[in-house]
Design a protein around this motif. Structure first.
Motif, PDB file in Angstrom:
ATOM      1  N   GLU A 109       1.036  -1.174  -0.186  1.00 54.80           N
ATOM      2  CA  GLU A 109      -0.019   0.039   0.145  1.00 54.80           C
ATOM      3  C   GLU A 109       1.024   1.281  -0.001  1.00 54.80           C
ATOM      4  O   GLU A 109       0.437   2.377   0.010  1.00 54.80           O
ATOM      5  CB  GLU A 109      -0.851  -0.144   1.256  1.00 54.80           C
ATOM      6  N   ARG A 110       2.269   0.969   0.022  1.00 57.02           N
ATOM      7  CA  ARG A 110       3.101   2.083   0.066  1.00 57.02           C
ATOM      8  C   ARG A 110       2.983   3.144   1.161  1.00 57.02           C
ATOM      9  O   ARG A 110       3.634   4.021   1.209  1.00 57.02           O
ATOM     10  CB  ARG A 110       2.931   3.105  -1.233  1.00 57.02           C
ATOM     11  N   THR A 111       2.407   2.744   2.226  1.00 59.05           N
ATOM     12  CA  THR A 111       2.275   3.338   3.660  1.00 59.05           C
ATOM     13  C   THR A 111       3.732   3.481   4.204  1.00 59.05           C
ATOM     14  O   THR A 111       3.861   4.240   5.037  1.00 59.05           O
ATOM     15  CB  THR A 111       1.189   3.213   4.388  1.00 59.05           C
ATOM     16  N   PHE A 114       5.190   6.599   4.530  1.00 59.31           N
ATOM     17  CA  PHE A 114       4.717   7.438   5.437  1.00 59.31           C
ATOM     18  C   PHE A 114       5.438   7.250   6.756  1.00 59.31           C
ATOM     19  O   PHE A 114       5.958   7.932   7.465  1.00 59.31           O
ATOM     20  CB  PHE A 114       3.123   7.430   5.529  1.00 59.31           C
ATOM     21  N   SER A 117       8.783   8.011   7.151  1.00 61.63           N
ATOM     22  CA  SER A 117       9.117   9.542   7.126  1.00 61.63           C
ATOM     23  C   SER A 117       8.957  10.144   8.641  1.00 61.63           C
ATOM     24  O   SER A 117       9.052  11.349   8.761  1.00 61.63           O
ATOM     25  CB  SER A 117       8.172  10.429   6.397  1.00 61.63           C
TER      26      SER A 117
ATOM     27  N   PHE B  79       9.449  14.090   4.933  1.00 64.90           N
ATOM     28  CA  PHE B  79       9.343  13.999   3.567  1.00 64.90           C
ATOM     29  C   PHE B  79       8.136  13.400   3.027  1.00 64.90           C
ATOM     30  O   PHE B  79       7.372  12.861   3.788  1.00 64.90           O
ATOM     31  CB  PHE B  79      10.525  13.036   3.087  1.00 64.90           C
ATOM     32  N   ALA B  81       7.106  11.228   0.173  1.00 66.74           N
ATOM     33  CA  ALA B  81       7.842  10.495  -0.780  1.00 66.74           C
ATOM     34  C   ALA B  81       6.853  10.181  -2.133  1.00 66.74           C
ATOM     35  O   ALA B  81       7.575   9.852  -3.187  1.00 66.74           O
ATOM     36  CB  ALA B  81       8.131   9.113  -0.254  1.00 66.74           C
ATOM     37  N   ASP B  82       5.841  10.541  -2.125  1.00 66.33           N
ATOM     38  CA  ASP B  82       4.835  10.229  -3.038  1.00 66.33           C
ATOM     39  C   ASP B  82       3.463  10.585  -2.962  1.00 66.33           C
ATOM     40  O   ASP B  82       3.236  10.947  -1.776  1.00 66.33           O
ATOM     41  CB  ASP B  82       4.726   8.564  -3.216  1.00 66.33           C
ATOM     42  N   VAL B  85       0.431   8.301   0.046  1.00 67.17           N
ATOM     43  CA  VAL B  85       1.119   7.268   0.800  1.00 67.17           C
ATOM     44  C   VAL B  85       0.100   7.225   2.424  1.00 67.17           C
ATOM     45  O   VAL B  85       0.717   6.208   3.069  1.00 67.17           O
ATOM     46  CB  VAL B  85       2.693   7.195   0.976  1.00 67.17           C
ATOM     47  N   LEU B  86      -0.652   8.012   2.459  1.00 64.79           N
ATOM     48  CA  LEU B  86      -1.297   7.925   3.827  1.00 64.79           C
ATOM     49  C   LEU B  86      -2.065   6.761   3.632  1.00 64.79           C
ATOM     50  O   LEU B  86      -2.814   6.409   2.660  1.00 64.79           O
ATOM     51  CB  LEU B  86      -1.995   9.129   3.969  1.00 64.79           C
TER      52      LEU B  86
END
Lengths: 316, 291
Positions: A109-111, A114, A117, B79, B81-82, B85-86
């Protein structure tokens, strides 16, 4: 120049404790994985719903109160044992599902981008996930099982019975203790392996989770003269089965049942039962001390690999 | 002290060299655009800066080694990053709770003030918000963190023009000051070129150009000559020439404005045009918004 560097030093010193970081990371795991809470709750809900159906049914019997049989400790034990086993198994399935999904989901989910970060190290993030599967989930299962035991005890105490409340509590305690060992020690290497798989594969974690061990067993069986792996597997499965099923608490119950009926609130049954319970605890340590240590070691190795893997994890 | 200092930064994936020994020195208070085609090494460079991947060479960000000290670095660096992404399951309120829970330099009231100016309800889950709102929410979280360095990797990709414009406006008006540094990559170069103080062009893992906008303005001039001065202009040796609405446009490197001004209209060249010129026209016949 001077002001800038002094500013940087003062700002880097402001940091939160590891406990706080892990605490918040655990909360967000529970926001995401509602099944950690709802899985066991729904399991108990199903049991209670069955009771309700049963109660409605017996309320139709004309003379149910006068012919009520005396409920023995063995009946109580086996009944509570069945429900505790059921909840423990639900807990294990929920925990395995969580462990096999969590590190993969955040990449897919590419979380991950986040979470990474924020100033939470990979070790803290994975520790929080481990704490959810090995502390929070067992705590929920055990609390629900204890709630069920007390509910049953509360109802049965008003019906004819031949055991003391404290004796029954001792029986429950032994059962809950075994379930705790099952969910916190025996399950640990399984969860840890699931974490590692979840952190490495790109898809189909369940396939890897089960497929790789099964494949290794088959390969050993067919291609080598050894049976080392299959003995480990049999031992591991046997240990889990013995911990989660409640056969062992019978020792305690038989002792208790051999004694004359005791007064309802305490007495010899209690003492006998607790002693036997402790003895079976000591038996556990001698019988399973080595396998349990092995479980902890294997789990620690896999969990450490999962942390290292998460450091390099990239969104997929 | 530079907030990013790299020497011989290199990253190899198998046989593919993603970043091929780059040197960077990005000072405090700059807004730097990192610009390059897909696969040029932009994201790999940012990943190294953010401590997401191990690398070869030397790299210090805010005085930290990003790979070894990511947790410490992330207290100083924010950052995006995209886009998107949350996590979809996260409630807006819980997003604030969590960042407040783990980030010592997060100012919740600042994030709340920013969100109050948007249509984002605190009770909503991220999955229920539009893509633009998710970007606003992320920006609100990031702007409320008192970080020294903000890294943005395609922060507005796929957003409509209103959100894109508002994104950079908020960033400039409510966030940026002389003590902060912003490093941004985007395909929509036209939208950021007016806010950048520096540009870095990167291709095939190498830096092609690293200059301040002032340098670029002093060095490069774009001329749209009148018909009768076209030949004279060509004699001055433009580095490239292209046609806009059938009229030739020439880009000059280091030719004084005083020479060119009488021949037609002179302009500051767009970063995109400069980029296309430097990367070779053949590869970029149709520059535009790449995906």
């Amino acid at each position: 120049m001077n002001t800038l560097s002094s500013k940087l030093t003062s700002s880097t010193s402001a940091r939160f404790s590891a406990f706080r970081l892990i605490d918040w990371s655990m909360r967000r795991e529970l926001w995401e994985y509602r099944s950690i809470i709802w899985g066991p709750v729904i399991g108990l809900g199903a049991v209670l719903a069955l009771y309700l159906v049963f109660l409605v049914k017996i309320s139709w019997l004309p003379t149910h109160s006068s012919h009520m049989p005396v409920i023995g400790l063995e009946e109580l034990r086996s009944w509570s044992g069945i429900v505790t086993t059921f909840l423990g198994l639900i807990g294990f399935v929920v925990g395995l599902h969580y462990s096999a999904g969590t590190l993969l989901a955040e990449r897919r989910e590419r979380t991950l981008l986040f979470w990474k970060s924020l100033p939470v190290s990979d070790a803290h993030a994975v520790l929080a996930k481990i704490a959810v599967s090995l502390l929070v989930l067992p705590a929920i299962v055990l609390a629900l099982a204890a709630f069920h035991d007390l509910l049953v005890l509360g109802v049965l105490a008003f019906l004819p019975h031949d055991w003391s409340v404290s004796g029954a509590l001792a029986v429950f305690g032994v059962q809950l203790g075994r379930t705790a060992l099952f969910l916190m020690v025996w399950a640990a290497p399984a969860y840890a392996w699931a974490f590692l798989v979840s952190g490495v594969v790109r898809r189909a974690p369940t396939l890897w989770l089960l497929g790789l061990p099964v494949g290794l067993l088959l390969a050993e069986h067919m291609a080598t003269p050894f049976d080392w792996l299959s003995r480990v597997a049999t031992g591991y499965a046997g240990m889990g089965g013995a911990l989660i099923s409640t056969i062992r608490t019978q020792t305690c119950v038989r002792h208790a049942a051999g004694l004359p009926p005791a007064p309802p609130w305490g007495g010899e049954v209690h003492g006998e039962c607790v002693q036997t319970g402790l003895r079976s605890g000591a038996e556990l340590v001698t019988e399973w001390g080595v396998p349990m240590t092995a479980c902890v070691v294997v789990a620690a190795v896999f969990f450490t690999l999962a942390v290292l893997r998460r450091r390099r994890a990239e969104a997929i | 002290m530079n907030c990013i200092e790299a020497t011989g930064l290199r990253k190899q994936y198998g046989k593919k060299i993603a970043v091929d020994g780059i040197d960077l020195g990005i000072g405090t208070g700059r807004i730097v655009g990192l610009i390059g085609p897909n696969g040029a090494g932009k994201t790999t460079t940012l990943d190294a800066i953010l401590g997401l991947i191990p690398f070869e060479g030397s790299l210090k960000v805010m005085g930290c080694d990003p790979w070894r000290e990511r947790e410490r670095l992330m207290r100083e660096v924010s950052f995006i990053a995209d886009v998107a992404v949350l996590p979809r399951w996260l409630k807006v309120r819980n997003a604030l709770d969590y960042v407040q829970g783990v980030h010592p330099r997060f100012d919740r009231s600042k994030a709340e003030r920013f969100l109050a100016r948007t249509d984002i309800p605190m009770k909503a889950k991220v999955g229920q918000l539009s893509k633009g709102m998710v970007a606003q929410l992320h920006l609100a979280l990031v702007m409320a963190i008192d970080a020294r360095l903000l890294v943005l990797d395609e922060p507005t990709l796929g957003l409509d023009i209103l959100y894109r414009r508002a994104f950079y406006t908020s960033l400039l008006n409510d966030y940026f000051d002389q003590e902060r540094t912003i490093l941004v990559t985007t395909h929509q170069v036209e939208e950021v070129q007016d806010i950048l103080t520096d540009v870095i062009f990167i291709d095939h893992g190498r830096i092609i150009l690293s200059a301040t906008m002032d340098d670029i303005e002093a060095r490069y001039v774009e001329l749209m000559p009148r018909l009768e001065t076209v030949d004279a202009a060509r004699k001055l040796g433009p580095v490239t020439e292209y046609a806009v609405f059938g009229r030739p446009v020439m880009l000059f490197d280091g030719v004084a404005r005083g020479h060119l001004a009488p021949m037609g209209e002179i302009r500051r060249p767009g970063i995109a045009d400069l980029f296309v010129m430097m990367m070779g026209r053949d590869r970029y016949e149709a520059p535009g918004e790449a995906a």
